[in-house]
Write an enzyme that holds these catalytic residues in place. Structure first.
Site, PDB file in Angstrom:
ATOM      1  N   GLY A  92     -40.004 105.595  65.448  1.00  0.00           N
ATOM      2  CA  GLY A  92     -39.097 104.953  66.217  1.00  0.00           C
ATOM      3  C   GLY A  92     -38.431 105.329  66.601  1.00  0.00           C
ATOM      4  O   GLY A  92     -37.179 105.124  67.612  1.00  0.00           O
ATOM      5  N   ARG A  93     -37.703 107.142  66.463  1.00  0.00           N
ATOM      6  CA  ARG A  93     -36.350 107.772  66.991  1.00  0.00           C
ATOM      7  C   ARG A  93     -37.403 109.031  66.361  1.00  0.00           C
ATOM      8  O   ARG A  93     -36.774 109.923  66.937  1.00  0.00           O
ATOM      9  CB  ARG A  93     -35.386 107.453  66.080  1.00  0.00           C
ATOM     10  CG  ARG A  93     -35.349 107.971  64.697  1.00  0.00           C
ATOM     11  CD  ARG A  93     -33.820 107.663  64.503  1.00  0.00           C
ATOM     12  NE  ARG A  93     -33.784 107.876  62.851  1.00  0.00           N
ATOM     13  CZ  ARG A  93     -32.666 108.321  62.250  1.00  0.00           C
ATOM     14  NH1 ARG A  93     -31.655 108.389  63.075  1.00  0.00           N
ATOM     15  NH2 ARG A  93     -32.953 108.174  60.666  1.00  0.00           N
ATOM     16  N   ASP A 126     -31.517 102.326  68.452  1.00  0.00           N
ATOM     17  CA  ASP A 126     -31.666 103.332  69.631  1.00  0.00           C
ATOM     18  C   ASP A 126     -32.296 104.583  69.907  1.00  0.00           C
ATOM     19  O   ASP A 126     -31.449 105.124  70.655  1.00  0.00           O
ATOM     20  CB  ASP A 126     -30.014 103.733  69.621  1.00  0.00           C
ATOM     21  CG  ASP A 126     -29.707 104.094  68.877  1.00  0.00           C
ATOM     22  OD1 ASP A 126     -30.005 104.806  67.526  1.00  0.00           O
ATOM     23  OD2 ASP A 126     -27.662 104.058  68.215  1.00  0.00           O
ATOM     24  N   GLY A 127     -32.990 104.975  68.990  1.00  0.00           N
ATOM     25  CA  GLY A 127     -34.113 106.060  68.499  1.00  0.00           C
ATOM     26  C   GLY A 127     -32.951 107.531  68.344  1.00  0.00           C
ATOM     27  O   GLY A 127     -33.529 108.378  68.550  1.00  0.00           O
ATOM     28  N   ARG A 180     -38.440 119.370  63.042  1.00  0.00           N
ATOM     29  CA  ARG A 180     -38.475 120.133  61.532  1.00  0.00           C
ATOM     30  C   ARG A 180     -40.069 120.309  62.036  1.00  0.00           C
ATOM     31  O   ARG A 180     -40.592 120.520  62.764  1.00  0.00           O
ATOM     32  CB  ARG A 180     -38.178 118.969  61.149  1.00  0.00           C
ATOM     33  CG  ARG A 180     -39.632 118.022  60.939  1.00  0.00           C
ATOM     34  CD  ARG A 180     -39.353 116.846  60.193  1.00  0.00           C
ATOM     35  NE  ARG A 180     -38.131 116.239  59.581  1.00  0.00           N
ATOM     36  CZ  ARG A 180     -38.280 114.810  59.508  1.00  0.00           C
ATOM     37  NH1 ARG A 180     -39.677 114.229  60.826  1.00  0.00           N
ATOM     38  NH2 ARG A 180     -37.441 113.860  59.819  1.00  0.00           N
ATOM     39  N   ARG A 187     -48.871 110.375  57.423  1.00  0.00           N
ATOM     40  CA  ARG A 187     -48.273 110.136  56.675  1.00  0.00           C
ATOM     41  C   ARG A 187     -49.044 109.050  55.773  1.00  0.00           C
ATOM     42  O   ARG A 187     -50.358 108.661  56.066  1.00  0.00           O
ATOM     43  CB  ARG A 187     -46.797 108.228  56.757  1.00  0.00           C
ATOM     44  CG  ARG A 187     -45.979 109.867  57.631  1.00  0.00           C
ATOM     45  CD  ARG A 187     -45.488 108.491  58.620  1.00  0.00           C
ATOM     46  NE  ARG A 187     -44.535 109.516  59.518  1.00  0.00           N
ATOM     47  CZ  ARG A 187     -43.179 109.526  59.701  1.00  0.00           C
ATOM     48  NH1 ARG A 187     -42.755 109.195  58.652  1.00  0.00           N
ATOM     49  NH2 ARG A 187     -42.688 110.272  60.045  1.00  0.00           N
ATOM     50  N   ASP A 256     -44.518 105.167  54.019  1.00  0.00           N
ATOM     51  CA  ASP A 256     -43.993 105.897  55.378  1.00  0.00           C
ATOM     52  C   ASP A 256     -43.248 107.157  55.132  1.00  0.00           C
ATOM     53  O   ASP A 256     -43.433 108.345  56.235  1.00  0.00           O
ATOM     54  CB  ASP A 256     -43.564 104.843  56.295  1.00  0.00           C
ATOM     55  CG  ASP A 256     -41.969 104.388  55.946  1.00  0.00           C
ATOM     56  OD1 ASP A 256     -42.504 104.089  54.607  1.00  0.00           O
ATOM     57  OD2 ASP A 256     -41.321 104.695  56.894  1.00  0.00           O
ATOM     58  N   ASN A 257     -42.936 107.068  54.013  1.00  0.00           N
ATOM     59  CA  ASN A 257     -42.135 108.646  53.730  1.00  0.00           C
ATOM     60  C   ASN A 257     -42.577 109.509  52.984  1.00  0.00           C
ATOM     61  O   ASN A 257     -42.112 110.772  52.318  1.00  0.00           O
ATOM     62  CB  ASN A 257     -40.965 108.132  53.399  1.00  0.00           C
ATOM     63  CG  ASN A 257     -39.868 107.938  53.593  1.00  0.00           C
ATOM     64  OD1 ASN A 257     -40.182 107.948  55.162  1.00  0.00           O
ATOM     65  ND2 ASN A 257     -38.637 106.598  53.704  1.00  0.00           N
ATOM     66  N   ASP A 266     -37.689 114.161  55.444  1.00  0.00           N
ATOM     67  CA  ASP A 266     -37.279 112.897  55.921  1.00  0.00           C
ATOM     68  C   ASP A 266     -35.955 113.057  55.188  1.00  0.00           C
ATOM     69  O   ASP A 266     -36.120 111.287  54.594  1.00  0.00           O
ATOM     70  CB  ASP A 266     -38.093 111.948  57.090  1.00  0.00           C
ATOM     71  CG  ASP A 266     -37.725 111.328  57.520  1.00  0.00           C
ATOM     72  OD1 ASP A 266     -36.420 111.287  58.095  1.00  0.00           O
ATOM     73  OD2 ASP A 266     -37.784 109.771  57.725  1.00  0.00           O
TER      74      ASP A 266
END
Length: 474
Positions: A92-93, A126-127, A180, A187, A256-257, A266
């Protein structure tokens, strides 16, 4: 741009197709001010010769690197967040910007972003990334690498000149875009999405892609899903053990992490332990302590079970997957023994003595309570040098009866590369730490006066610690 011989582009993600990622455009930022450039990581992928202008062009405006992805790709995934399934996820961002081979090892690596703008998966966000969030991730990745934890590396941080509004910190606040470098951004949740959509064909496609790129030695096995689950369990065991040895609390261990190759990445509401406390939590919103320090192995295993369910629906026999999962406990216990012994600068013996040493170390940390901070304990006892530990500022505590078992086990162990103690770092009274108060102290002058001196000093200290410890990830 001048291409270094060590720059080897290998964009493989497009081969997965539109079911897994969407081409996107980066945000057009008002300004780009370079705040962090990881020259060592850049050299590992042949990008250390970039000029400042080229760096900003590629890692701020995201102009394609030569021979690499023609457009950034925002990946699609689902995930369990605090064990509640959420199908409304995805990059999403951020996005995958490039894929390239690492000099020396030829590992496939991703350059991926955080705060690079809105994507089809931004939902109402807002990303963007706050500058403070970027600074915190640079610090976390550097410290974890120094402590031998498999981790993504913070590659670049540019301030972007926007004022962001956030609910959990004073607003408006400054903005940034982070890049990164990591082995993979596939994932657990990447597998969960096609499984939830009842597309076993896409799960199998992703399994084949992942084995081919990251575990080629397992290609051709009769049960690809079980083979991949086995590799995921091994990577997760090493990672979790390294967290525990480092006294690190990830904070948000959602599916998802966690990535399939077993690197930490993350970094949001992370913390390093001030002292031994299994109930210590990193996220202020983790009211039930689901992801507390002591429950991290349980959380990781729960996530692996969800991953196994994806392979089950794609045709892997249940008994084969259960057998793999049942092996996680032994994998984790051995990995923990290796990680703690490594952090103490001792040689792993592969017998019962390692388990006794680990038990004694955790017992000593627990008994020491608030008098013994986590990081200084490993610093004091590095390479098993009892004379050095007892002569140090915490020596009086170590003489107490509650440390007898630990001192006995250390005396029976063999030091590993004891010449590391000759490093000037070990002549200090205390090691480099990254407790929350220090992170806030690093951020305060940046926020108040745009003074980055303390940040750069902290990064230099972390690099000194990395060279002194001499720890290899995993």
């Amino acid at each position: 741009m001048p291409v270094s011989p060590n720059y080897v582009p290998d964009p493989r993600l497009p081969a997965l197709g539109g079911d897994f990622a969407d081409p996107v455009r980066a945000a057009d930022f008002p300004e780009l001010r370079l705040r962090w450039r990881n020259t060592r990581a850049a050299a590992s992928v042949g990008l250390d010769d970039l000029t400042a202008q080229e760096w900003s062009a590629h890692f701020g405006r995201f102009e394609p690197l030569p021979g690499n992805l023609e457009a950034p790709l925002a990946q699609r995934y689902h995930g369990h967040q605090f064990r509640v399934y959420n199908p409304d996820l995805g990059d999403g961002r951020g996005f995958t910007f490039a894929q390239l081979r690492e000099a020396g090892s030829s590992r496939l690596l991703d350059l991926a972003t955080k705060g690079s703008g809105v994507t089809p998966w931004s939902r109402s966000g807002d990303g963007r990334l706050t500058l403070k969030g970027g600074v915190r991730e640079v610090l976390a990745a550097g410290m974890l690498e120094a402590l031998g934890v498999p981790t993504s590396r913070a590659f670049s941080l540019l301030e972007t000149g926007e004022a962001l509004v956030r609910q959990d910190e004073p607003s408006p606040t400054r903005s940034a875009v982070l890049v990164r470098l990591s082995h993979s951004h596939i994932r657990y949740g990447t597998f969960q999405r096609p499984a939830a959509l009842e597309r076993p064909d896409l799960v199998r496609k992703l399994v084949d892609y992942t084995l081919d790129l990251y575990f080629p030695g397992r290609m051709g096995e009769a049960d690809p899903g079980a083979a991949l689950l086995d590799e995921a369990c091994r990577g997760a065991a090493r990672l979790t053990a390294a967290w525990m040895a480092a006294g690190f609390v990830h904070g948000v261990l959602n599916t998802d992490n966690m990535n399939i190759t077993g690197e930490s990445f993350d970094y949001g509401p992370y913390r390093f332990l001030p002292h031994s406390d299994p109930n210590f939590v990193a996220a202020y919103f983790d009211h039930a302590g689901l992801y507390s320090f002591g429950r991290q192995p349980e959380a990781v295993f729960w996530n692996l079970r969800q991953l196994a369910g994806c392979f089950l629906m794609a045709g892997s026999p249940e008994d084969a997957l259960v057998e793999v999962l049942n092996g996680f406990g032994d994998l984790y216990r051995e990995a923990l023994a290796r990680a703690v012994v490594r952090r103490l600068g001792l040689s792993f013996q592969g017998d019962g003595s390692d388990a006794r040493l680990v038990s004694a170390a955790f017992g000593a940390l627990s008994a020491g309570g608030a008098e013994i901070r986590w990081e200084p304990f490993f610093f004091d006892w590095f390479c098993g040098d009892e004379a050095r530990a007892l002569a140090g500022p915490r020596g009086e505590v170590y003489r107490r009866p509650m440390f007898e078992d630990f001192r006995r086990e250390v005396a029976a162990a063999e030091p590993d590369r004891p010449e590391r103690l000759d490093h000037p770092y070990f002549r200090r009274e205390a090691p480099t730490e990254l407790l929350i108060d220090r992170i806030e102290a690093i951020w305060a002058p940046i926020s108040g006066a745009d003074d980055w001196a303390i940040f750069y000093s902290a990064m230099s200290e972390i690099e000194e610690a990395r060279t002194a410890w001499g720890l290899q990830p995993g």
